[in-house]
Enzyme design. Structure first.
Site, mmCIF file in Angstrom:
data_model
loop_
_atom_site.group_PDB
_atom_site.id
_atom_site.type_symbol
_atom_site.label_atom_id
_atom_site.label_comp_id
_atom_site.label_asym_id
_atom_site.label_seq_id
_atom_site.Cartn_x
_atom_site.Cartn_y
_atom_site.Cartn_z
ATOM 1 N N TYR A 42 0.845 -1.202 0.000
ATOM 2 C CA TYR A 42 0.000 0.000 0.000
ATOM 3 C C TYR A 42 0.882 1.256 0.000
ATOM 4 O O TYR A 42 0.467 2.313 -0.449
ATOM 5 C CB TYR A 42 -0.864 0.052 1.269
ATOM 6 C CG TYR A 42 -2.115 -0.802 1.283
ATOM 7 C CD1 TYR A 42 -2.311 -1.853 0.385
ATOM 8 C CD2 TYR A 42 -3.109 -0.554 2.224
ATOM 9 C CE1 TYR A 42 -3.465 -2.634 0.442
ATOM 10 C CE2 TYR A 42 -4.267 -1.325 2.281
ATOM 11 C CZ TYR A 42 -4.448 -2.363 1.389
ATOM 12 O OH TYR A 42 -5.585 -3.121 1.451
ATOM 13 N N CYS A 73 -2.176 -1.819 9.906
ATOM 14 C CA CYS A 73 -1.376 -1.188 8.850
ATOM 15 C C CYS A 73 -1.276 0.320 9.082
ATOM 16 O O CYS A 73 -2.292 1.024 9.113
ATOM 17 C CB CYS A 73 -2.051 -1.460 7.508
ATOM 18 S SG CYS A 73 -1.177 -0.786 6.108
ATOM 19 N N CYS A 187 5.490 0.911 10.989
ATOM 20 C CA CYS A 187 5.053 -0.015 9.945
ATOM 21 C C CYS A 187 5.003 -1.420 10.551
ATOM 22 O O CYS A 187 5.926 -1.797 11.289
ATOM 23 C CB CYS A 187 6.041 0.025 8.777
ATOM 24 S SG CYS A 187 5.686 -1.176 7.486
#
Ligand code: DGL
Length: 266
Positions: A42, A73, A187
């Site tokens: 993404y 995420c 992340c």
């Protein structure tokens, strides 16, 4: 009635590390994991694309019976969370919840008393400035330096660990040279090398797999009406939107035990 599940969503398999630490803290909660492996990464996509993929995934998870979803995420949390909460969720599932990871992580860093923070994340997460913006709202005096680290996810997803330390050096040494006190791993995937960073740079590391279950526990204390909807039979479902032998291997390695990874059409 307890008939719902706890969801964990990620763009890929990095969020399995968050699911693993949630499972360690909440042994009996029924958990559904969804990794949108068809669309990972993404982090290099546009806000519109990230929003569309995220909404489709969250919609699938609600239809599959999730009462509350952890958006593990960071890229999706940075890009899609607010819009999703204010539009899609309010209109379609007002009694359900989607929680992001950015604000809880910042709160944790503040509670720890750090004053000069380094943040690493995908191109999207860092460009969005979400960490600096949210921090400004809670503690404007804390200093923050951000660094895009786009090579790290492909390295982890493709078995490139032998180059990891060289890549980390080039990203992290400049932050250390600017005097950061702690490094926030913005992340999901980065939790897999948190100990390498701790050892190599002798640095305080803020890793979301260590924060999210603790914050979720606090959330459940404040919201028993959500917790009391969750099934407590300890079931796991691991779903992905694309499946390959290496995804199966990766999911098991990250979860630390057998995972029955299933392919679903989103
Ligand atoms: N899971 C994403 C995150 O936490 C990283 C992977 C991607 O780029 O999709 O930011």
């Amino acid at each position: 009635m307890r008939d719902m599940k706890l969801g964990v969503f990620d763009s890929g398999l990095g969020g399995v590390l968050i699911a693993r630490s949630i499972r360690e803290r909440f042994e009996s909660v029924d958990m559904l994991y969804l990794g949108d492996t068809l669309h990972i990464p993404y982090g290099n996509r546009s806000a519109d694309a990230i929003y569309a993929y995220t909404e489709r995934s969250i919609d699938y998870m609600f239809k599959a019976g999730c009462q509350i979803i952890i958006m593990a995420c960071n890229t999706a949390s940075a890009s899609a969370l607010r819009k999703l909460q204010q539009g899609y969720l309010a209109e379609n599932y007002p009694d359900r919840r989607v929680l992001g990871v950015v604000v809880p992580t910042i709160e944790y860093a503040i509670d720890k008393g750090f004053e000069h923070l380094g943040v690493i994340g995908t191109n999207y997460t860092i460009s969005s400035d979400v960490y600096a913006e949210e921090l400004k709202k809670i503690n404007p005096s804390m200093r923050i330096i951000q660094q895009r680290t786009p090579l790290l996810v492909p390295l982890i997803e493709n078995g490139g660990e032998r180059w990891l330390e060289d890549v980390l050096d080039s990203y992290i040494q400049p932050l250390i040279a600017q005097g950061i006190e702690a490094l926030l791993l913005g992340c999901t995937h980065y939790a897999s090398f948190k100990d390498i960073i701790r050892k190599r740079y002798n640095l305080e590391v803020i890793s979301q797999d260590e924060i999210v279950p603790y914050k979720l526990d606090l959330y459940f204390e404040r919201h028993p009406e959500i917790y009391n909807r969750l099934l407590l039979s300890g079931q796991n479902e691991f779903l992905v939107s694309d499946i390959t032998p290496s995804y199966i291997e990766n999911a098991q390695r990250l979860y630390g035990r057998e995972v029955n990874l299933k392919h679903v059409e989103l």
